[in-house]
Scaffold this motif. Structure first.
Motif, mmCIF file in Angstrom:
data_model
loop_
_atom_site.group_PDB
_atom_site.id
_atom_site.type_symbol
_atom_site.label_atom_id
_atom_site.label_comp_id
_atom_site.label_asym_id
_atom_site.label_seq_id
_atom_site.Cartn_x
_atom_site.Cartn_y
_atom_site.Cartn_z
ATOM 1 N N ARG A 6 -9.302 0.340 0.228
ATOM 2 C CA ARG A 6 -8.769 -0.134 -1.050
ATOM 3 C C ARG A 6 -7.557 -1.044 -0.854
ATOM 4 O O ARG A 6 -7.341 -1.976 -1.628
ATOM 5 C CB ARG A 6 -8.374 1.089 -1.883
ATOM 6 C CG ARG A 6 -8.688 1.030 -3.308
ATOM 7 C CD ARG A 6 -8.371 2.285 -4.117
ATOM 8 N NE ARG A 6 -7.222 3.053 -3.722
ATOM 9 C CZ ARG A 6 -7.266 4.285 -3.184
ATOM 10 N NH1 ARG A 6 -8.412 4.892 -2.980
ATOM 11 N NH2 ARG A 6 -6.162 4.930 -2.869
ATOM 12 N N GLN A 7 -6.766 -0.767 0.205
ATOM 13 C CA GLN A 7 -5.512 -1.479 0.402
ATOM 14 C C GLN A 7 -5.516 -2.344 1.660
ATOM 15 O O GLN A 7 -4.465 -2.685 2.190
ATOM 16 C CB GLN A 7 -4.358 -0.469 0.449
ATOM 17 C CG GLN A 7 -4.229 0.284 -0.848
ATOM 18 C CD GLN A 7 -3.082 1.270 -0.882
ATOM 19 O OE1 GLN A 7 -2.947 1.968 -1.874
ATOM 20 N NE2 GLN A 7 -2.259 1.371 0.144
ATOM 21 N N ALA B 89 -0.641 0.944 4.165
ATOM 22 C CA ALA B 89 -0.307 2.136 3.390
ATOM 23 C C ALA B 89 1.166 2.486 3.545
ATOM 24 O O ALA B 89 1.776 2.253 4.585
ATOM 25 C CB ALA B 89 -1.157 3.312 3.836
#
Length: 66
Positions: A26-27, A31
């Motif tokens: 998703r990223q 993180a």
């Protein structure tokens, strides 16, 4: 081209839990440490991933998961 481990066709995906894989995907592999500790990762484990070269620091509390 070598794919990052967190991509669907990347290597070593079984090393990490599904929740971490989803976060990384998703990223784009970036993180914040708080996100990782909420997933159950200890500070020692995070440091180990950095020390062995699997991950790298991009800011004081942010890691890139290669």
């Amino acid at each position: 081209m070598v794919r990052p481990w967190w991509t669907p066709d990347g290597p070593q995906t079984s090393r990490y839990p599904a929740e971490l894989l989803e976060l990384a995907r998703r990223q784009s592999g970036i993180a914040h440490r708080h996100q990782l500790t909420r997933l159950g990762w200890s500070v020692a484990r995070l440091e180990h991933e950095i020390d062995v070269g699997r991950w790298s620091r991009v800011a004081p509390s942010v890691v890139a998961m290669q």
